[in-house]
Motif scaffolding. Structure first.
Motif, PDB file in Angstrom:
ATOM      1  N   PHE A 138     -32.406 -11.644 118.730  1.00 39.94           N
ATOM      2  CA  PHE A 138     -32.904 -10.962 117.828  1.00 39.94           C
ATOM      3  C   PHE A 138     -31.387 -10.738 117.876  1.00 39.94           C
ATOM      4  O   PHE A 138     -30.258  -9.575 118.748  1.00 39.94           O
ATOM      5  N   ASP A 139     -31.102 -10.593 116.238  1.00 42.02           N
ATOM      6  CA  ASP A 139     -28.946 -10.305 116.607  1.00 42.02           C
ATOM      7  C   ASP A 139     -29.058  -9.451 114.898  1.00 42.02           C
ATOM      8  O   ASP A 139     -29.928  -9.719 113.976  1.00 42.02           O
ATOM      9  N   ILE A 140     -28.337  -8.641 115.035  1.00 42.38           N
ATOM     10  CA  ILE A 140     -28.047  -7.855 113.777  1.00 42.38           C
ATOM     11  C   ILE A 140     -26.240  -7.316 113.742  1.00 42.38           C
ATOM     12  O   ILE A 140     -25.901  -6.740 114.444  1.00 42.38           O
ATOM     13  N   VAL A 141     -26.815  -7.884 112.088  1.00 46.22           N
ATOM     14  CA  VAL A 141     -25.386  -7.761 112.045  1.00 46.22           C
ATOM     15  C   VAL A 141     -24.899  -6.600 110.909  1.00 46.22           C
ATOM     16  O   VAL A 141     -26.202  -6.486 110.349  1.00 46.22           O
ATOM     17  N   GLY A 142     -23.558  -7.520 110.635  1.00 46.89           N
ATOM     18  CA  GLY A 142     -22.993  -5.834 109.004  1.00 46.89           C
ATOM     19  C   GLY A 142     -22.671  -4.717 109.841  1.00 46.89           C
ATOM     20  O   GLY A 142     -22.985  -3.421 108.915  1.00 46.89           O
ATOM     21  N   LEU A 143     -21.829  -4.559 110.799  1.00 45.87           N
ATOM     22  CA  LEU A 143     -21.089  -3.600 110.617  1.00 45.87           C
ATOM     23  C   LEU A 143     -21.755  -2.717 111.642  1.00 45.87           C
ATOM     24  O   LEU A 143     -21.657  -1.788 111.669  1.00 45.87           O
ATOM     25  N   PRO A 144     -22.744  -2.940 112.167  1.00 49.24           N
ATOM     26  CA  PRO A 144     -23.511  -1.548 113.155  1.00 49.24           C
ATOM     27  C   PRO A 144     -22.740  -1.095 114.216  1.00 49.24           C
ATOM     28  O   PRO A 144     -21.792  -1.766 114.959  1.00 49.24           O
ATOM     29  N   ASP A 145     -23.052   0.008 114.598  1.00 47.30           N
ATOM     30  CA  ASP A 145     -22.659   0.884 115.636  1.00 47.30           C
ATOM     31  C   ASP A 145     -23.625   0.702 117.022  1.00 47.30           C
ATOM     32  O   ASP A 145     -24.258  -0.282 117.211  1.00 47.30           O
TER      33      ASP A 145
END
Length: 285
Positions: free
Chosen positions: A31-38
């Motif tokens: 489960f990966d989150i990309v897009g410049l998340p904090d």
């Protein structure tokens, strides 16, 4: 399968549209989150996983990639929990909906799937309306703020499962409305008044001229002479706020999380009296 839903981020006191894209494919479960998340956004994957399972829904045990576009702008806060969950359920074919582009989703999820309120809902709702989005689903505690924006259909929800049943058509959420004009009634006035000041005729005359012409005014005097007291009453002789002015003021309060629950639109002119010791200016001789 790829799914995309609309959400919104905050930059200063304004919002910007965020496309939450989810791709589910075969491979090792991840489960990966990309897009410049904090950090708060990256931690959403744990809240989303638990919320989906605890709402009697199936969390896909596959390779899941979340993209928050535009990728060059930093995304902050837990408000993307709900759109990530909805996009994941659509990508896993647990929800089938044709008009998903008409919706915006915003809200923080608890591990049980309940929706928690967030800050900055008013600028988010304004951004949704300006970008042609007709409907917004958000935590019930934030419904008053969003309903201030005329022309936007607001659907308050208490948990993730209620939103799923709404999107599938099993049980529709009720649209929330507020009477914006009632916030501008004459009884919604100040607790103090300019007429409270006795004497100080020269100072009162100067402030009346400043209020009439929109001028700046500098008051100099010893402590206790009444500078703050009379300045605090200056907003009471200014014209009533227009709807556009009230929106601008409320946007700042919304970002700071200071909007009262029973008064989602600030219709009285604000006053601030910061102490002179907040300045960090140093005089070098």
């Amino acid at each position: 399968m790829i799914a995309k839903v609309k959400s919104c981020g905050l930059m200063g006191v304004d919002g910007f549209i965020v496309d939450v894209e989810v791709d589910i494919s075969n491979g090792l479960p991840s489960f990966d989150i990309v897009g410049l998340p904090d950090v708060a956004v990256r931690e959403a994957k744990e809240r989303v996983r638990a919320a989906i399972k605890n709402c009697n829904l199936e969390f896909p045990v596959k390779r899941i990639t979340i993209n928050l576009a535009p990728a060059h702008i930093k995304k902050e806060g837990p408000c993307f929990d709900l759109p990530i969950s909805i996009a994941t359920l659509i990508a896993s074919e647990q929800i089938k909906i044709d008009d998903i582009d008409r919706y915006m989703f915003i809200g923080e999820l608890s591990l049980s799937g309940e929706l928690r309120p967030i800050s900055g809902v008013l600028p988010i709702a304004i951004t949704a309306y300006k970008n042609g989005i007709e409907k917004i689903i958000l935590p019930a505690q934030n419904a008053y703020e969003a309903a201030v924006v005329k022309g936007l259909q607001v659907y308050p929800a208490y948990n993730l499962y209620d939103i799923v049943t709404h999107l599938t058509g099993e049980k529709k959420l009720d649209t929330f409305y507020v009477d914006v004009d009632s916030f501008f009634l004459p009884n919604n006035k100040y607790d103090i008044d300019f007429s409270d000041v006795k004497g100080q005729e020269n100072v009162k005359r100067a402030l009346e001229v400043a209020a009439a012409g929109g001028h700046n005014c500098l008051m100099i005097g010893p402590p206790g002479s009444g500078k703050t007291m009379i300045a605090k009453r200056l907003p009471t002789i200014l014209p009533d706020m227009s709807f556009e002015e009230a929106l601008e003021v409320t946007k700042i309060h919304s970002i700071a999380g200071l909007v009262p629950q029973n008064m989602p639109l600030i219709t009285t002119r604000p006053f601030r009296s910061p102490h002179h010791t907040i300045s960090n200016v140093k005089v070098i001789k």
